[in-house]
Design a protein around this motif. Structure first.
Motif, PDB file in Angstrom:
ATOM      1  N   ASP A  82       0.829  -1.205   0.000  1.00 44.19           N
ATOM      2  CA  ASP A  82       0.000   0.000   0.000  1.00 44.19           C
ATOM      3  C   ASP A  82       0.863   1.253   0.000  1.00 44.19           C
ATOM      4  O   ASP A  82       0.576   2.236  -0.702  1.00 44.19           O
ATOM      5  CB  ASP A  82      -0.929   0.011   1.215  1.00 44.19           C
ATOM      6  CG  ASP A  82      -2.140  -0.884   1.025  1.00 44.19           C
ATOM      7  OD1 ASP A  82      -2.342  -1.366  -0.108  1.00 44.19           O
ATOM      8  OD2 ASP A  82      -2.870  -1.115   1.999  1.00 44.19           O
ATOM      9  N   ARG A  83       1.942   1.224   0.802  1.00 39.90           N
ATOM     10  CA  ARG A  83       2.840   2.385   0.848  1.00 39.90           C
ATOM     11  C   ARG A  83       3.598   2.545  -0.471  1.00 39.90           C
ATOM     12  O   ARG A  83       3.828   3.663  -0.930  1.00 39.90           O
ATOM     13  CB  ARG A  83       3.838   2.248   1.999  1.00 39.90           C
ATOM     14  CG  ARG A  83       3.239   2.476   3.381  1.00 39.90           C
ATOM     15  CD  ARG A  83       4.333   2.754   4.402  1.00 39.90           C
ATOM     16  NE  ARG A  83       5.285   1.644   4.469  1.00 39.90           N
ATOM     17  CZ  ARG A  83       5.182   0.610   5.296  1.00 39.90           C
ATOM     18  NH1 ARG A  83       4.145   0.533   6.123  1.00 39.90           N
ATOM     19  NH2 ARG A  83       6.088  -0.343   5.293  1.00 39.90           N
ATOM     20  N   GLY A  86       0.300   2.393  -3.344  1.00 38.59           N
ATOM     21  CA  GLY A  86      -0.942   3.105  -3.070  1.00 38.59           C
ATOM     22  C   GLY A  86      -2.076   2.139  -2.820  1.00 38.59           C
ATOM     23  O   GLY A  86      -2.166   1.081  -3.451  1.00 38.59           O
ATOM     24  N   ALA A  87      -2.952   2.485  -1.877  1.00 37.12           N
ATOM     25  CA  ALA A  87      -4.079   1.609  -1.544  1.00 37.12           C
ATOM     26  C   ALA A  87      -5.021   1.451  -2.725  1.00 37.12           C
ATOM     27  O   ALA A  87      -5.675   0.428  -2.888  1.00 37.12           O
ATOM     28  CB  ALA A  87      -4.834   2.159  -0.329  1.00 37.12           C
ATOM     29  N   GLU A  88      -5.099   2.480  -3.567  1.00 37.04           N
ATOM     30  CA  GLU A  88      -5.896   2.383  -4.788  1.00 37.04           C
ATOM     31  C   GLU A  88      -4.984   1.915  -5.925  1.00 37.04           C
ATOM     32  O   GLU A  88      -3.790   1.742  -5.765  1.00 37.04           O
ATOM     33  CB  GLU A  88      -6.517   3.752  -5.123  1.00 37.04           C
ATOM     34  CG  GLU A  88      -7.373   4.323  -4.004  1.00 37.04           C
ATOM     35  CD  GLU A  88      -8.589   3.462  -3.694  1.00 37.04           C
ATOM     36  OE1 GLU A  88      -9.089   2.789  -4.626  1.00 37.04           O
ATOM     37  OE2 GLU A  88      -9.030   3.467  -2.547  1.00 37.04           O
ATOM     38  N   GLY A  89      -5.513   1.732  -7.094  1.00 37.86           N
ATOM     39  CA  GLY A  89      -4.701   1.316  -8.228  1.00 37.86           C
ATOM     40  C   GLY A  89      -4.166  -0.083  -8.038  1.00 37.86           C
ATOM     41  O   GLY A  89      -4.888  -1.015  -7.717  1.00 37.86           O
ATOM     42  N   SER A  90      -2.855  -0.264  -8.212  1.00 32.14           N
ATOM     43  CA  SER A  90      -2.260  -1.594  -8.143  1.00 32.14           C
ATOM     44  C   SER A  90      -2.112  -2.096  -6.719  1.00 32.14           C
ATOM     45  O   SER A  90      -1.908  -3.286  -6.503  1.00 32.14           O
ATOM     46  CB  SER A  90      -0.894  -1.591  -8.842  1.00 32.14           C
ATOM     47  OG  SER A  90      -0.013  -0.671  -8.215  1.00 32.14           O
ATOM     48  N   GLY A  91      -2.204  -1.209  -5.709  1.00 29.14           N
ATOM     49  CA  GLY A  91      -2.033  -1.642  -4.329  1.00 29.14           C
ATOM     50  C   GLY A  91      -3.064  -2.662  -3.899  1.00 29.14           C
ATOM     51  O   GLY A  91      -2.745  -3.629  -3.204  1.00 29.14           O
ATOM     52  N   PRO A  93      -4.991  -4.945  -5.804  1.00 25.95           N
ATOM     53  CA  PRO A  93      -4.724  -6.276  -6.342  1.00 25.95           C
ATOM     54  C   PRO A  93      -3.462  -6.914  -5.771  1.00 25.95           C
ATOM     55  O   PRO A  93      -3.412  -8.132  -5.562  1.00 25.95           O
ATOM     56  CB  PRO A  93      -4.572  -6.015  -7.849  1.00 25.95           C
ATOM     57  CG  PRO A  93      -5.376  -4.789  -8.100  1.00 25.95           C
ATOM     58  CD  PRO A  93      -5.206  -3.947  -6.878  1.00 25.95           C
ATOM     59  N   LEU A  94      -2.426  -6.114  -5.504  1.00 26.78           N
ATOM     60  CA  LEU A  94      -1.193  -6.688  -4.963  1.00 26.78           C
ATOM     61  C   LEU A  94      -1.406  -7.245  -3.553  1.00 26.78           C
ATOM     62  O   LEU A  94      -0.677  -8.139  -3.128  1.00 26.78           O
ATOM     63  CB  LEU A  94      -0.077  -5.641  -4.955  1.00 26.78           C
ATOM     64  CG  LEU A  94       0.595  -5.404  -6.313  1.00 26.78           C
ATOM     65  CD1 LEU A  94       1.578  -4.252  -6.229  1.00 26.78           C
ATOM     66  CD2 LEU A  94       1.310  -6.667  -6.776  1.00 26.78           C
ATOM     67  N   GLY A  95      -2.409  -6.724  -2.841  1.00 25.77           N
ATOM     68  CA  GLY A  95      -2.739  -7.304  -1.541  1.00 25.77           C
ATOM     69  C   GLY A  95      -3.167  -8.762  -1.676  1.00 25.77           C
ATOM     70  O   GLY A  95      -2.846  -9.601  -0.840  1.00 25.77           O
ATOM     71  N   ILE A  96      -3.889  -9.054  -2.767  1.00 25.75           N
ATOM     72  CA  ILE A  96      -4.300 -10.439  -3.035  1.00 25.75           C
ATOM     73  C   ILE A  96      -3.081 -11.287  -3.369  1.00 25.75           C
ATOM     74  O   ILE A  96      -2.987 -12.450  -2.973  1.00 25.75           O
ATOM     75  CB  ILE A  96      -5.334 -10.485  -4.170  1.00 25.75           C
ATOM     76  CG1 ILE A  96      -6.550  -9.615  -3.823  1.00 25.75           C
ATOM     77  CG2 ILE A  96      -5.786 -11.918  -4.444  1.00 25.75           C
ATOM     78  CD1 ILE A  96      -7.562  -9.486  -4.938  1.00 25.75           C
ATOM     79  N   VAL A  97      -2.120 -10.702  -4.085  1.00 27.87           N
ATOM     80  CA  VAL A  97      -0.890 -11.427  -4.407  1.00 27.87           C
ATOM     81  C   VAL A  97      -0.121 -11.762  -3.131  1.00 27.87           C
ATOM     82  O   VAL A  97       0.397 -12.876  -2.978  1.00 27.87           O
ATOM     83  CB  VAL A  97      -0.009 -10.599  -5.365  1.00 27.87           C
ATOM     84  CG1 VAL A  97       1.317 -11.312  -5.625  1.00 27.87           C
ATOM     85  CG2 VAL A  97      -0.740 -10.339  -6.671  1.00 27.87           C
ATOM     86  N   VAL A  98      -0.045 -10.804  -2.210  1.00 26.96           N
ATOM     87  CA  VAL A  98       0.602 -11.073  -0.923  1.00 26.96           C
ATOM     88  C   VAL A  98      -0.080 -12.245  -0.235  1.00 26.96           C
ATOM     89  O   VAL A  98       0.576 -13.135   0.325  1.00 26.96           O
ATOM     90  CB  VAL A  98       0.572  -9.821  -0.020  1.00 26.96           C
ATOM     91  CG1 VAL A  98       1.059 -10.161   1.392  1.00 26.96           C
ATOM     92  CG2 VAL A  98       1.434  -8.713  -0.609  1.00 26.96           C
ATOM     93  N   GLY A  99      -1.408 -12.259  -0.285  1.00 25.87           N
ATOM     94  CA  GLY A  99      -2.146 -13.367   0.308  1.00 25.87           C
ATOM     95  C   GLY A  99      -1.818 -14.687  -0.350  1.00 25.87           C
ATOM     96  O   GLY A  99      -1.722 -15.727   0.308  1.00 25.87           O
ATOM     97  N   ALA A 100      -1.640 -14.667  -1.686  1.00 26.29           N
ATOM     98  CA  ALA A 100      -1.289 -15.893  -2.402  1.00 26.29           C
ATOM     99  C   ALA A 100       0.065 -16.417  -1.947  1.00 26.29           C
ATOM    100  O   ALA A 100       0.276 -17.640  -1.858  1.00 26.29           O
ATOM    101  CB  ALA A 100      -1.279 -15.634  -3.910  1.00 26.29           C
ATOM    102  N   SER A 202      -8.800  -8.018   1.392  1.00 30.65           N
ATOM    103  CA  SER A 202      -8.533  -7.844  -0.035  1.00 30.65           C
ATOM    104  C   SER A 202      -9.505  -8.568  -0.963  1.00 30.65           C
ATOM    105  O   SER A 202     -10.213  -7.932  -1.747  1.00 30.65           O
ATOM    106  CB  SER A 202      -7.097  -8.298  -0.361  1.00 30.65           C
ATOM    107  OG  SER A 202      -6.146  -7.532   0.330  1.00 30.65           O
ATOM    108  N   LEU A 203      -9.542  -9.897  -0.899  1.00 27.26           N
ATOM    109  CA  LEU A 203     -10.217 -10.651  -1.955  1.00 27.26           C
ATOM    110  C   LEU A 203     -11.729 -10.464  -1.937  1.00 27.26           C
ATOM    111  O   LEU A 203     -12.349 -10.238  -2.984  1.00 27.26           O
ATOM    112  CB  LEU A 203      -9.866 -12.142  -1.846  1.00 27.26           C
ATOM    113  CG  LEU A 203     -10.311 -13.011  -3.030  1.00 27.26           C
ATOM    114  CD1 LEU A 203      -9.772 -12.464  -4.347  1.00 27.26           C
ATOM    115  CD2 LEU A 203      -9.868 -14.452  -2.834  1.00 27.26           C
TER     116      LEU A 203
END
Length: 230
Positions: A82-83, A86-91, A93-100, A202-203
């Motif tokens: 997120d930092r 950004g929490a919006e945009g790619s941030g 979806p990348l949260g879901i990647v972190v979860g993966a 996220s998801l």
């Protein structure tokens, strides 16, 4: 050990293929949401039917501790992306990647432990892992494509995740053959916590934002995973 690496990576190959698919086929926004909901339901079933029963080889206080550590690992990873993005945009979806990653790496360790202990690896199990990764990868890949990521960057990201899971499977094999007490229970609890935190943060919000029927597909994903054995 090399067999564990190969099978652990092969089971995650659908992450890379799904990441590429969004650049080859235009997936409607609502379908992305439905697929994300389906993946969320399948992950809930994995926690309930597969991971937590495996983790209960530990005392319950240890299960709770390692589950919280898994959640903490995801939250720290999510805050980092997120930092950075950004929490919006790619941030998002990348949260879901972190979860993966928090999900896939501990599960791959368990996979390696099972191979080392002589547990039969069925094609049905590999197929279930392969298929369940598809909606989990399609959803964030579509979001990253919308944010301007090109196919090389998305595929490269998932390739690193796939290789990390292969290495984790090899590590699980090594641990099981080196330490008699290694059984994958801590990894199972760790993955459970990471998945639950990722679902809440996220998801599921990602799915609901894109489709009004995401809740229905979450139940469909849950029931489908139960039918395949969790």
């Amino acid at each position: 050990m090399f067999t564990s690496f190969g099978l652990g990576a092969l089971a995650q190959l659908s992450l890379v293929l799904s990441g590429l698919a969004v650049f080859l086929v235009k997936v409607p926004r609502r379908v992305v949401g439905d697929l994300a909901g389906f993946g969320a339901g399948a992950l809930i079933a994995a926690v309930a039917v597969d991971l937590l029963p495996n983790a209960r080889l530990l005392d319950m206080w240890q299960v709770a501790l390692w589950t919280m550590l898994g959640a903490g690992a995801f939250i720290l990873g999510e805050r980092y992306v997120d930092r950075k993005f950004g929490a919006e945009g790619s941030g998002g979806p990348l949260g879901i990647v972190v979860g993966a990653i928090v999900d896939g790496v501990p599960e791959s360790i368990i996979f390696g432990v099972q191979i080392a202990r002589g547990t039969e690896v069925s094609l049905a199990f590999l197929a279930a892992v392969f298929v369940s990764n598809i909606p989990q990868a399609l959803a964030p890949s579509a979001g990253l494509a919308e944010s301007g990521w090109n196919w090389r960057r998305v595929a490269g990201m998932w390739l690193w995740v796939m290789l990390a899971c292969g290495v984790a499977a090899a590590f699980g094999h090594f641990a099981a053959t080196t330490f008699s007490g290694a059984n994958g229970a801590r990894a199972a609890a760790l993955a459970s916590g990471g998945i639950l935190a990722m679902l809440a943060n996220s998801l599921i919000p990602f799915a609901h934002e894109r489709s009004e029927s995401a809740g229905t597909w979450t139940v469909v994903g849950f029931c489908s995973a139960l039918a395949m054995g969790g």
